[in-house]
Design an enzyme around this catalytic site. Structure first.
Site: not given
Ligand code: PAF
Length: 281
Positions: A33, A37, A147, A149, A153, A185
């Site tokens: 994390l 997160h 997220g 980023k 997804q 990341s």
């Protein structure tokens, strides 16, 4: 805060909470994390009665040559961070529990899963949609926090949730960055010092593209060429893709109009990094 590893225990806790109308928020993670997160956990904490994070390094979303084995695992550190963010439950199942020996069922969002990252990571998004389906069934959240980023997804999971009528709202939260612009990341930890020094160019190139577009540039090929040139000129990384696509369909754009995502993926040695920006033109 409770760390739960058995589905039966999780259900015994969640059933009465659901019955009394508590709002449940889920932040799905693979652990390791970081502040990205944490920003999702904080938003979930503000908006929900019960905050669950899942920690599960999902083998089905890694290709055979990818970094499943060396993906960072730091249970104790993650628990401390989650506790600091006032998370109620960590759902931390084992691989054997999630994928029994006779596991045969997969969920796949067609077309979108084969584009961009899906082209270079075949099967990746099928693994993601399958595990997130399971996590949604297990944790029964009202709100799912993702997220930006991982823009592709997020889009694929939103489509799956709409297409399969999951009763869950999706909230996509902004990318959190280091001071120099590198998107947070779990994989950043694997960059060498030199690669880490070079990496901010990814966001800088995206920001340059944004500036050019806001000054009137509409030709996607020229924008892509410029981003590629900025990255190759100053780094040792190899570019997987740089694209200007429609934000909802991921179709490549010739002219930059509408809701646009400019996205890129590169590899610094074995370390794959992705980033994107959204624009409304
Ligand atoms: O983004 C991630 O960390 C993972 O892809 C997710 C959504 C937790 C599924 O394993």
């Amino acid at each position: 805060m409770k760390t739960i590893t058995q589905l039966k225990t999780l259900r015994n806790i969640l059933c009465p909470l659901k019955r009394t109308g508590k709002i449940i928020g889920l932040v799905p993670t693979m652990g390791a994390l970081h502040e990205g997160h944490c920003s999702l956990m904080r938003k979930a904490r503000r908006e929900c009665d019960i905050v669950i994070i899942s920690i599960f390094v999902n083998p089905k979303q890694f290709g055979p040559q990818e970094d499943f084995d060396r993906y960072p695992r730091q249970k104790k550190k993650d628990e401390l961070l989650a506790q600091k963010e006032n998370v109620d439950i960590i759902w931390h199942p084992s691989v054997d529990q999630i994928y029994k020996k006779d596991f045969l069922t997969y969920v796949e969002v067609e077309r979108l899963s084969g584009l961009l990252c899906g082209k270079s990571r075949p099967g990746h998004f099928k693994g993601v949609t399958t595990i997130v389906t399971k996590l949604l069934n297990e944790t029964t959240p009202d709100i799912l926090y993702l997220g930006q980023k991982d823009g592709q997804q997020a889009l694929i999971l939103k489509k799956m949730i709409t297409d399969l009528d999951f009763n869950v709202k999706v909230k996509i939260c902004p990318t959190i960055r280091e001071k120099d612009g590198l998107a947070l990341s779990s994989r950043n930890a694997f960059l060498t010092e030199q690669q880490r020094r070079e990496s901010p160019i990814l966001y800088q190139a995206l920001q340059h593209a944004k500036k050019d577009i806001l000054s009137g540039e509409r030709n996607a090929q020229r924008i892509i060429k410029k981003i590629r040139a900025m990255i190759t000129k100053t780094t040792s990384c190899t570019i997987d893709y740089v694209v200007c696509v429609d934000k909802e369909t991921l179709s490549p754009l010739k002219n930059i109009v509408g809701s646009v995502m400019i996205a890129l993926a590169v590899k610094f040695g074995n370390v794959r990094l992705i980033d994107n920006i959204l624009l409304k033109v």
